[in-house]
Design a protein around this motif. Sequence first.
Motif, PDB file in Angstrom:
ATOM      1  N   TYR A 212       0.838  -1.196   0.000  1.00 11.81           N
ATOM      2  CA  TYR A 212       0.000   0.000   0.000  1.00 11.81           C
ATOM      3  C   TYR A 212       0.869   1.239   0.000  1.00 11.81           C
ATOM      4  O   TYR A 212       2.044   1.214   0.407  1.00 11.81           O
ATOM      5  CB  TYR A 212      -0.965   0.009   1.195  1.00 11.81           C
ATOM      6  N   GLU A 213       0.276   2.330  -0.469  1.00 19.09           N
ATOM      7  CA  GLU A 213       1.017   3.589  -0.564  1.00 19.09           C
ATOM      8  C   GLU A 213       0.069   4.738  -0.250  1.00 19.09           C
ATOM      9  O   GLU A 213      -1.062   4.781  -0.742  1.00 19.09           O
ATOM     10  CB  GLU A 213       1.586   3.759  -1.975  1.00 19.09           C
ATOM     11  N   LEU A 214       0.515   5.662   0.585  1.00 20.25           N
ATOM     12  CA  LEU A 214      -0.253   6.857   0.914  1.00 20.25           C
ATOM     13  C   LEU A 214       0.390   8.063   0.224  1.00 20.25           C
ATOM     14  O   LEU A 214       1.563   8.366   0.455  1.00 20.25           O
ATOM     15  CB  LEU A 214      -0.297   7.078   2.427  1.00 20.25           C
ATOM     16  N   GLN A 215      -0.379   8.716  -0.629  1.00 16.72           N
ATOM     17  CA  GLN A 215       0.090   9.905  -1.343  1.00 16.72           C
ATOM     18  C   GLN A 215      -0.742  11.109  -0.903  1.00 16.72           C
ATOM     19  O   GLN A 215      -1.966  11.014  -0.834  1.00 16.72           O
ATOM     20  CB  GLN A 215      -0.041   9.723  -2.860  1.00 16.72           C
ATOM     21  N   SER A 216      -0.089  12.228  -0.597  1.00 18.42           N
ATOM     22  CA  SER A 216      -0.805  13.433  -0.172  1.00 18.42           C
ATOM     23  C   SER A 216      -0.043  14.669  -0.645  1.00 18.42           C
ATOM     24  O   SER A 216       1.198  14.694  -0.622  1.00 18.42           O
ATOM     25  CB  SER A 216      -0.956  13.465   1.351  1.00 18.42           C
ATOM     26  N   ASN A 217      -0.798  15.676  -1.058  1.00 18.49           N
ATOM     27  CA  ASN A 217      -0.150  16.922  -1.496  1.00 18.49           C
ATOM     28  C   ASN A 217       0.159  17.856  -0.323  1.00 18.49           C
ATOM     29  O   ASN A 217       0.700  18.942  -0.513  1.00 18.49           O
ATOM     30  CB  ASN A 217      -1.014  17.640  -2.534  1.00 18.49           C
ATOM     31  N   VAL A 218      -0.248  17.435   0.889  1.00 19.91           N
ATOM     32  CA  VAL A 218       0.072  18.208   2.100  1.00 19.91           C
ATOM     33  C   VAL A 218       0.471  17.233   3.203  1.00 19.91           C
ATOM     34  O   VAL A 218       0.015  16.087   3.230  1.00 19.91           O
ATOM     35  CB  VAL A 218      -1.144  19.056   2.568  1.00 19.91           C
ATOM     36  N   PRO A 219       1.326  17.656   4.140  1.00 19.18           N
ATOM     37  CA  PRO A 219       1.723  16.758   5.241  1.00 19.18           C
ATOM     38  C   PRO A 219       0.612  16.537   6.260  1.00 19.18           C
ATOM     39  O   PRO A 219       0.589  15.526   6.962  1.00 19.18           O
ATOM     40  CB  PRO A 219       2.908  17.488   5.871  1.00 19.18           C
ATOM     41  N   ALA A 220      -0.306  17.506   6.357  1.00 17.24           N
ATOM     42  CA  ALA A 220      -1.426  17.385   7.299  1.00 17.24           C
ATOM     43  C   ALA A 220      -2.585  18.234   6.781  1.00 17.24           C
ATOM     44  O   ALA A 220      -2.376  19.266   6.135  1.00 17.24           O
ATOM     45  CB  ALA A 220      -1.018  17.832   8.694  1.00 17.24           C
ATOM     46  N   LYS A 221      -3.813  17.796   7.073  1.00 11.24           N
ATOM     47  CA  LYS A 221      -4.995  18.579   6.690  1.00 11.24           C
ATOM     48  C   LYS A 221      -6.110  18.298   7.690  1.00 11.24           C
ATOM     49  O   LYS A 221      -6.625  17.180   7.774  1.00 11.24           O
ATOM     50  CB  LYS A 221      -5.468  18.215   5.279  1.00 11.24           C
ATOM     51  N   VAL A 222      -6.446  19.330   8.454  1.00 11.74           N
ATOM     52  CA  VAL A 222      -7.475  19.199   9.485  1.00 11.74           C
ATOM     53  C   VAL A 222      -8.818  19.665   8.934  1.00 11.74           C
ATOM     54  O   VAL A 222      -8.912  20.734   8.327  1.00 11.74           O
ATOM     55  CB  VAL A 222      -7.105  20.019  10.734  1.00 11.74           C
ATOM     56  N   ILE A 223      -9.848  18.839   9.120  1.00  3.99           N
ATOM     57  CA  ILE A 223     -11.204  19.194   8.680  1.00  3.99           C
ATOM     58  C   ILE A 223     -12.180  18.993   9.835  1.00  3.99           C
ATOM     59  O   ILE A 223     -11.847  18.355  10.850  1.00  3.99           O
ATOM     60  CB  ILE A 223     -11.659  18.348   7.467  1.00  3.99           C
ATOM     61  N   ASP A 224     -13.386  19.549   9.677  1.00  4.91           N
ATOM     62  CA  ASP A 224     -14.456  19.335  10.654  1.00  4.91           C
ATOM     63  C   ASP A 224     -15.196  18.057  10.272  1.00  4.91           C
ATOM     64  O   ASP A 224     -15.767  17.968   9.172  1.00  4.91           O
ATOM     65  CB  ASP A 224     -15.434  20.516  10.650  1.00  4.91           C
ATOM     66  N   ALA A 225     -15.207  17.077  11.162  1.00  3.96           N
ATOM     67  CA  ALA A 225     -15.876  15.812  10.860  1.00  3.96           C
ATOM     68  C   ALA A 225     -16.002  14.984  12.127  1.00  3.96           C
ATOM     69  O   ALA A 225     -15.404  15.301  13.161  1.00  3.96           O
ATOM     70  CB  ALA A 225     -15.103  15.040   9.794  1.00  3.96           C
ATOM     71  N   ASP A 226     -16.803  13.920  12.027  1.00  2.00           N
ATOM     72  CA  ASP A 226     -16.902  12.939  13.104  1.00  2.00           C
ATOM     73  C   ASP A 226     -15.811  11.899  12.863  1.00  2.00           C
ATOM     74  O   ASP A 226     -15.884  11.122  11.907  1.00  2.00           O
ATOM     75  CB  ASP A 226     -18.287  12.288  13.084  1.00  2.00           C
ATOM     76  N   GLY A 227     -14.785  11.899  13.712  1.00  2.00           N
ATOM     77  CA  GLY A 227     -13.633  11.034  13.503  1.00  2.00           C
ATOM     78  C   GLY A 227     -13.991   9.558  13.461  1.00  2.00           C
ATOM     79  O   GLY A 227     -13.458   8.809  12.627  1.00  2.00           O
ATOM     80  N   ASN A 228     -14.894   9.115  14.341  1.00  2.00           N
ATOM     81  CA  ASN A 228     -15.267   7.699  14.374  1.00  2.00           C
ATOM     82  C   ASN A 228     -15.981   7.279  13.094  1.00  2.00           C
ATOM     83  O   ASN A 228     -15.719   6.195  12.547  1.00  2.00           O
ATOM     84  CB  ASN A 228     -16.155   7.411  15.584  1.00  2.00           C
ATOM     85  N   LEU A 229     -16.887   8.153  12.609  1.00  2.39           N
ATOM     86  CA  LEU A 229     -17.599   7.828  11.383  1.00  2.39           C
ATOM     87  C   LEU A 229     -16.661   7.833  10.173  1.00  2.39           C
ATOM     88  O   LEU A 229     -16.775   6.979   9.288  1.00  2.39           O
ATOM     89  CB  LEU A 229     -18.758   8.812  11.157  1.00  2.39           C
ATOM     90  N   LEU A 230     -15.741   8.808  10.133  1.00  2.00           N
ATOM     91  CA  LEU A 230     -14.786   8.832   9.024  1.00  2.00           C
ATOM     92  C   LEU A 230     -13.899   7.589   9.053  1.00  2.00           C
ATOM     93  O   LEU A 230     -13.564   7.030   7.996  1.00  2.00           O
ATOM     94  CB  LEU A 230     -13.900  10.087   9.099  1.00  2.00           C
ATOM     95  N   ALA A 231     -13.501   7.162  10.238  1.00  2.00           N
ATOM     96  CA  ALA A 231     -12.681   5.953  10.352  1.00  2.00           C
ATOM     97  C   ALA A 231     -13.440   4.749   9.797  1.00  2.00           C
ATOM     98  O   ALA A 231     -12.876   3.912   9.083  1.00  2.00           O
ATOM     99  CB  ALA A 231     -12.295   5.712  11.814  1.00  2.00           C
ATOM    100  N   ARG A 232     -14.731   4.688  10.108  1.00  2.00           N
ATOM    101  CA  ARG A 232     -15.533   3.573   9.600  1.00  2.00           C
ATOM    102  C   ARG A 232     -15.690   3.670   8.085  1.00  2.00           C
ATOM    103  O   ARG A 232     -15.621   2.659   7.381  1.00  2.00           O
ATOM    104  CB  ARG A 232     -16.905   3.586  10.270  1.00  2.00           C
ATOM    105  N   LEU A 233     -15.912   4.890   7.589  1.00  2.00           N
ATOM    106  CA  LEU A 233     -16.052   5.111   6.143  1.00  2.00           C
ATOM    107  C   LEU A 233     -14.817   4.611   5.402  1.00  2.00           C
ATOM    108  O   LEU A 233     -14.917   3.781   4.479  1.00  2.00           O
ATOM    109  CB  LEU A 233     -16.268   6.607   5.888  1.00  2.00           C
ATOM    110  N   PHE A 234     -13.645   5.107   5.791  1.00  2.00           N
ATOM    111  CA  PHE A 234     -12.433   4.766   5.037  1.00  2.00           C
ATOM    112  C   PHE A 234     -11.955   3.343   5.340  1.00  2.00           C
ATOM    113  O   PHE A 234     -11.309   2.718   4.497  1.00  2.00           O
ATOM    114  CB  PHE A 234     -11.339   5.795   5.324  1.00  2.00           C
ATOM    115  N   ASP A 235     -12.279   2.817   6.515  1.00  2.00           N
ATOM    116  CA  ASP A 235     -11.962   1.424   6.809  1.00  2.00           C
ATOM    117  C   ASP A 235     -12.736   0.507   5.865  1.00  2.00           C
ATOM    118  O   ASP A 235     -12.207  -0.498   5.383  1.00  2.00           O
ATOM    119  CB  ASP A 235     -12.306   1.109   8.271  1.00  2.00           C
ATOM    120  N   ASN A 236     -14.007   0.871   5.595  1.00  2.00           N
ATOM    121  CA  ASN A 236     -14.806   0.098   4.636  1.00  2.00           C
ATOM    122  C   ASN A 236     -14.206   0.162   3.241  1.00  2.00           C
ATOM    123  O   ASN A 236     -14.128  -0.854   2.530  1.00  2.00           O
ATOM    124  CB  ASN A 236     -16.247   0.616   4.599  1.00  2.00           C
TER     125      ASN A 236
END
Length: 378
Positions: free
Chosen positions: A243-267
């Motif tokens: 696997y490979e993680l590519q990002s155009n920024v080292p960090a990006k903070v957004i407003d979201a529900d962390g648990n739901l996002l974790a479930r979304l991307f885990d799926n």
Amino acid sequence: MKSNTSKKYHTRVVVNILFSTVLTCLIEVFLVANLSMMADYALNEGSDSMLLVMIAGSNAAIVLVYVLIGILIFSVTFLALQEKSLRYIGRISDAMENISQGDLNTSVDVVGDDEFSGMAENLNHMVAEIRDLMDRERESERTKNELITNVAHDLRTPLTSIIGYLELLSGKPDMPEEIRGKYINIAYTKARRLEKLIEDLFGFTKLNYGKISMNVGKVDVVKLMGQLLEESFPNFADKNLSYELQSNVPAKVIDADGNLLARLFDNLIGNAIKYGADGKRVVVRILAEEEVVTVQVINYGYVIPADELPLIFNKFYRVEHSRSTNTGGTGLGLAIAKNIVEMHGGTIDVTSDTDGTVFSVRLRVNFDVNRENFGKIG
């Protein structure tokens, strides 16, 4: 609009009454004048007919006859002018009777611009809504039956395996320790799969019926995706995937529900691992902009047919390739992902060709769960 329609209809009725009255008066005047003149002429010629005397003298009986003739002429004329409306009312009445008997293919042509055309339009609209409601009910019934079938099949398969291995273990106490450990491990794996299926079912139900409240906070998307990929390392290794993680920024903070996002991307990551094993690698790409963050999960395995792409996020839907025991699930993972994205006011879509299967999620950087009518990202 309703008032104007009513006025138009009443105006037309009044006009028909006036026209019938004028026509009746003209015929009556013509009739009275000519009959009186003919009666006077006949009497002057020496006729002594009692009827002619009555006509010439405008006897009360003759006046009554004139009145009755006038009423008859007025009624015939008015009914002739109203015949079109009466026939239209008859068609509406017949349509209503057919609908009451269950014929929902009935419709009435909308003619004119009066109360009756309004009734016809409302009747057609009502029938269309009833048809739509019945279609939704049938689809709901079909989905329910499909749910029962899928759940029964998906839960029975691992449960049957668990029971089978436990029976083997309990029936052979002298079984070699190596084989015993192997069977216990298989039963444990099947039990965990059963647990995952049940969690998906409960999770989808809660998301679909709005029973999960959002706890919006600050989430670093780049850090979250890195953690999820690391947690999935055993699954990647099991499928011989890199696997490979590519990002155009080292960090990006957004407003979201962390648990739901974790479930979304885990799926999405789990989906890429299951169906991308043939491609040997999975790429997670993050493109951060000022107001929107796009996260793409890309695998290079099985290509989803173009005709199945619009259905991929439907609940309980699985492409034919995914129905094997190696990849089969409830068909709820992507439906859950879509629900979570929509709860955040974002969008999710998928493309699939020989260059890879790409799930793209777009999320707002600034999101207020309490703000109504925020709309989706275009």
